[in-house]
Design a protein around this motif. Structure first.
Motif, PDB file in Angstrom:
ATOM      1  N   TYR B 297      18.457  16.613  29.612  1.00  0.00           N
ATOM      2  CA  TYR B 297      19.109  17.917  29.711  1.00  0.00           C
ATOM      3  C   TYR B 297      18.642  18.744  30.904  1.00  0.00           C
ATOM      4  CZ  TYR B 297      20.808  16.817  25.060  1.00  0.00           C
ATOM      5  OH  TYR B 297      21.416  16.209  24.012  1.00  0.00           O
ATOM      6  N   GLY B 298      17.527  18.366  31.469  1.00  0.00           N
ATOM      7  CA  GLY B 298      17.014  19.134  32.596  1.00  0.00           C
ATOM      8  C   GLY B 298      16.625  20.555  32.216  1.00  0.00           C
ATOM      9  N   VAL B 299      16.208  20.753  30.975  1.00  0.00           N
ATOM     10  CA  VAL B 299      15.798  22.103  30.537  1.00  0.00           C
ATOM     11  C   VAL B 299      14.499  21.988  29.748  1.00  0.00           C
ATOM     12  CG1 VAL B 299      18.149  23.005  30.382  1.00  0.00           C
ATOM     13  CG2 VAL B 299      17.121  21.935  28.372  1.00  0.00           C
ATOM     14  N   GLU B 300      13.852  23.134  29.567  1.00  0.00           N
ATOM     15  CA  GLU B 300      12.656  23.187  28.726  1.00  0.00           C
ATOM     16  C   GLU B 300      12.684  24.458  27.903  1.00  0.00           C
ATOM     17  OE1 GLU B 300       8.703  21.994  29.701  1.00  0.00           O
ATOM     18  OE2 GLU B 300       9.387  21.420  31.718  1.00  0.00           O
ATOM     19  N   LEU B 301      12.038  24.415  26.756  1.00  0.00           N
ATOM     20  CA  LEU B 301      11.971  25.606  25.914  1.00  0.00           C
ATOM     21  C   LEU B 301      10.751  26.425  26.330  1.00  0.00           C
ATOM     22  CD1 LEU B 301      12.779  23.962  22.440  1.00  0.00           C
ATOM     23  CD2 LEU B 301      14.366  24.900  24.138  1.00  0.00           C
ATOM     24  N   THR B 302      10.834  27.023  27.495  1.00  0.00           N
ATOM     25  CA  THR B 302       9.707  27.811  27.995  1.00  0.00           C
ATOM     26  C   THR B 302       9.643  29.151  27.268  1.00  0.00           C
ATOM     27  OG1 THR B 302      11.096  28.875  29.629  1.00  0.00           O
ATOM     28  CG2 THR B 302      10.004  26.850  30.321  1.00  0.00           C
ATOM     29  N   THR B 303       8.535  29.847  27.423  1.00  0.00           N
ATOM     30  CA  THR B 303       8.416  31.168  26.802  1.00  0.00           C
ATOM     31  C   THR B 303       9.529  32.086  27.311  1.00  0.00           C
ATOM     32  OG1 THR B 303       6.024  30.873  26.677  1.00  0.00           O
ATOM     33  CG2 THR B 303       6.847  33.111  26.386  1.00  0.00           C
ATOM     34  N   GLU B 304       9.836  31.984  28.598  1.00  0.00           N
ATOM     35  CA  GLU B 304      10.898  32.837  29.166  1.00  0.00           C
ATOM     36  C   GLU B 304      12.229  32.582  28.472  1.00  0.00           C
ATOM     37  OE1 GLU B 304      10.607  35.486  31.132  1.00  0.00           O
ATOM     38  OE2 GLU B 304       8.509  34.961  30.758  1.00  0.00           O
ATOM     39  N   VAL B 305      12.575  31.297  28.305  1.00  0.00           N
ATOM     40  CA  VAL B 305      13.836  30.939  27.638  1.00  0.00           C
ATOM     41  C   VAL B 305      13.804  31.441  26.198  1.00  0.00           C
ATOM     42  CG1 VAL B 305      15.170  28.990  26.726  1.00  0.00           C
ATOM     43  CG2 VAL B 305      14.348  28.938  29.094  1.00  0.00           C
ATOM     44  N   MET B 306      12.683  31.182  25.520  1.00  0.00           N
ATOM     45  CA  MET B 306      12.619  31.530  24.100  1.00  0.00           C
ATOM     46  C   MET B 306      12.604  33.043  23.873  1.00  0.00           C
ATOM     47  SD  MET B 306      13.116  28.719  22.788  1.00  0.00           S
ATOM     48  CE  MET B 306      12.984  29.131  21.044  1.00  0.00           C
ATOM     49  N   LYS B 307      12.079  33.800  24.838  1.00  0.00           N
ATOM     50  CA  LYS B 307      12.125  35.261  24.703  1.00  0.00           C
ATOM     51  C   LYS B 307      13.572  35.747  24.669  1.00  0.00           C
ATOM     52  CE  LYS B 307       9.179  38.005  27.021  1.00  0.00           C
ATOM     53  NZ  LYS B 307       8.208  38.432  28.076  1.00  0.00           N
ATOM     54  N   LYS B 308      14.398  35.098  25.459  1.00  0.00           N
ATOM     55  CA  LYS B 308      15.821  35.478  25.446  1.00  0.00           C
ATOM     56  C   LYS B 308      16.453  35.109  24.110  1.00  0.00           C
ATOM     57  CE  LYS B 308      16.733  35.155  30.376  1.00  0.00           C
ATOM     58  NZ  LYS B 308      17.628  34.605  31.400  1.00  0.00           N
TER      59      LYS B 308
END
Lengths: 285, 351
Positions: B297-308
């Motif tokens: 998928y070329g994505v990660e569940l980073t803190t930045e993503v999860m904050k959104k």
């Protein structure tokens, strides 16, 4: 047949199918049912553990069989249940020695409408007077999704074997060689690059796809083997998008399969707890 | 507030209920089967030691809810999604007016959404006006599979529904939460369909359409529509708890959502009391994709993503200024009750 190991009686022998002179064994019935899929998950109802019991009449030559099944929840779509029960009945009745099969649905809010309807050959919209929408369209829609998912598996197998998108979009059935009745472990041979290269892939990845594509009416004789979700040839520039849409459909199907499996498990757990409680209550009396 | 690697994650639970399926309130078999169906979902996707009994689950107190969400869970704000079901429950299952009482009590913490049913005609439109006037609702929860008389459901692209969406637009009720996915009695094919969202979203670009349960079992159709309609969002209820016992499937679903919709259009929701944020928030926040999923998928569940996902996206839809809100939450009744004031102090967020 698949890897389901028939429980109960001796396993059926694929080389000598039961004749009308003998009562088909339970294993043969189970094998026939193994070809019936849950249309939403595109998986065998045997593998999904929906079959709770099989009764065979004792009378030889005048075989009757009753198949009992239970779905993951009491709320599972009656339309999907109807399709599975119709297919189950037809599969069992196609066995030599079975004249009449009954299919009994258990633990469902509409078990009586469904069981009566299926076994008395009533149409769906008569069994459910508030049904709207066309059952054939439901089947077609689900089968088309199953085709997309199966195509995704076939494409991934071929990509793994070294095929390129350009080769894959122009493949036709003539490029594929396999023994349709051969064992599952066999490979299918796919010729690409005008026959200059031959790729070996698991036979099922291709056979299952072809079977579903034909059943939803994709005309494989005139046109490429693989299609867009809409059924059109795949422009090579769109190959990646089509593959991603196939992946998405696969994730959806697996995700829903996970939900169903979990609900099924928790239902069985509730039932066993309930039985235990009633046993305890009985012994307390 | 949840804290991950030294960062504060403001959590808006965009999908909660305060329901009553007590035996006294249950009208008929439909109501009984409905709550049992919910209970199967609860037990199926809840860690064994966190399961409620059916009796607890039928009806729970406001105090318990508040403690689960804000005391034990890391939720900062929650949005009520009413589900009336008057055909099944005498006083309704989870009504706007009942939910509004909790908003009254904890105004900084809860947001109540309204609801409409296009089959209610003019009276329904007046009721929607009342909800806007009395509770200033910014959104509605729509339950297209709800029974009413002989009708077993309706569609978002029905002509009558469009009149209601027009009304929403006029009133400034911008967030349309459509329950899609598991239905109570999907006799017909439409009950599973998400195609009606497509037409509605195209016709009302000024409204936001949040498809609850990310359309499962029609995640594929939903993502395909979402990829084309910028005002379509996905609510994670039902998908989120899969993290608990089907983490690989949860990862795949997140991968697909991030790929097709992107990180700005996914909203966390527990569907409380179906699932409880007191265990769910942490599991979702700590979830990771497998290396293969990251590659695919070329994505990660980073803190930045999860904050959104966990709060900022919902805050955007409901005009919540998170920094201002933190100040307001420092000394509200909930912070007092559970000793949360320091979490919201300005220096807690400074790195």
């Amino acid at each position: 047949m698949s890897g389901v190991s028939p429980t109960g009686d001796a396993p059926s022998d694929a080389t000598s199918p039961p004749t009308s002179a003998v009562t088909p064994r339970r294993g043969a019935v189970l094998n026939a049912l193994d070809d019936v899929t849950d249309p939403e998950l595109d998986r065998s109802i045997v593998e999904l553990d929906y079959i709770t019991d099989i009764d065979l009449d004792d009378v030889p030559c005048d075989g009757g069989a009753t198949v009992h099944l239970s779905l993951p929840t009491a709320w599972c779509s009656p339309a999907f249940a109807w399709l599975m029960m119709t297919d189950a009945r037809a599969a069992v009745e196609s066995l030599p020695g079975i004249r009449r099969a009954r299919v009994v649905l258990e633990d469902h809010v509409h078990e009586s409408e469904l069981t009566d309807g299926i076994n008395n050959d009533r149409p769906f919209d008569e069994a459910f007077d508030d049904a709207d929408g066309d059952l054939d369209a439901v089947r077609q829609e689900l089968d088309e999704k199953a085709r997309i998912v199966r195509q995704h598996r076939a494409l991934d197998a071929l990509l793994d074997a070294g095929a390129t998108p350009g080769q894959l979009v122009s493949l036709t059935t003539d490029d594929v060689r396999f023994d349709p009745d051969g064992p599952k472990s066999e490979r299918a041979i796919v010729s690409v690059a005008d026959g200059a290269v031959r790729l070996c892939v698991p036979r099922d990845s291709v056979v299952d796809y072809v079977e579903k594509a034909e059943s939803v009416g994709v005309d494989l004789d005139s046109g490429p083997l693989f299609r867009t979700p809409e059924g059109d040839p795949i422009p090579v520039d769109d190959f990646d998008l089509v593959r991603r849409r196939g992946r998405l459909a696969s994730v959806n199907m697996r995700g829903q399969g996970g939900v169903c499996a979990q609900l099924h498990e928790s239902r069985k757990l509730h039932e066993s707890r309930k039985r235990q409680r009633s046993r305890e209550a009985e012994s307390a009396d | 507030m949840y804290r991950q690697r030294g960062e504060d994650v403001f959590v808006v639970d965009a999908h909660v209920h305060h329901w009553d399926a007590s035996e006294e309130n249950t009208k008929n078999d439909g109501g009984e089967q409905f709550i049992r169906c919910f209970y199967d979902y609860h037990t199926g996707f809840t860690p064994d030691d966190r399961e409620w009994t059916l009796e607890e689950y039928r009806k729970y107190s406001a105090d318990r809810m508040v403690e689960d969400l804000f005391g034990n869970g890391a939720v900062d704000m929650a949005i009520f999604q009413p589900t009336h079901l008057h055909e099944f429950y005498k006083e309704g299952f989870n009504t706007v007016d009942d939910n509004a009482e909790l908003v009254d009590q904890y105004p900084e913490r809860f947001i109540v959404n309204g609801r409409f049913d296009p089959r209610d005609g003019e009276a329904g439109k007046e009721e929607l006006e009342r909800q806007k006037e009395e509770y200033d609702v910014d959104g509605v929860k729509l339950y297209t599979a709800e029974w009413k008389g002989d009708s077993k459901g309706w569609r978002l692209d029905d002509e009558e529904t469009f009149e209601f969406l027009e009304k929403c637009s006029d009133l400034g009720v911008e967030n349309i939460h459509a329950h899609k996915g598991p239905t109570i009695r999907p006799l017909n094919r439409d009950a599973f369909d998400v195609a009606d969202v497509d037409d509605a979203a195209t016709s009302f670009p000024e409204l936001n359409f949040i498809v609850e349960h990310v359309g499962l079992p029609r995640l594929d159709d939903f993502c395909w529509i979402g990829a084309q309609e910028p005002n379509v969002y996905g609510g994670l209820a039902v998908a989120a708890p899969m993290v608990q016992n089907r983490p690989r499937k949860f990862g795949e679903i997140m991968g697909e959502l991030l790929y097709w919709l992107g990180e700005d259009r996914i909203l966390f929701g527990s569907d409380y009391a179906l699932w409880n944020p007191d265990w769910l928030v942490e599991l979702v926040m700590e979830a990771e994709l497998t290396p293969a999923q990251r590659d695919e998928y070329g994505v990660e569940l980073t803190t930045e993503v999860m904050k959104k996902v966990m709060g900022e996206n919902a805050a955007g839809l409901y005009d919540i200024d998170i920094e201002e809100k933190k100040k307001a939450l420092q000394s509200d009744a909930i912070s007092e009750q559970f000793g949360l004031g320091d979490d919201y102090a300005a220096d807690a967020t400074a790195d």
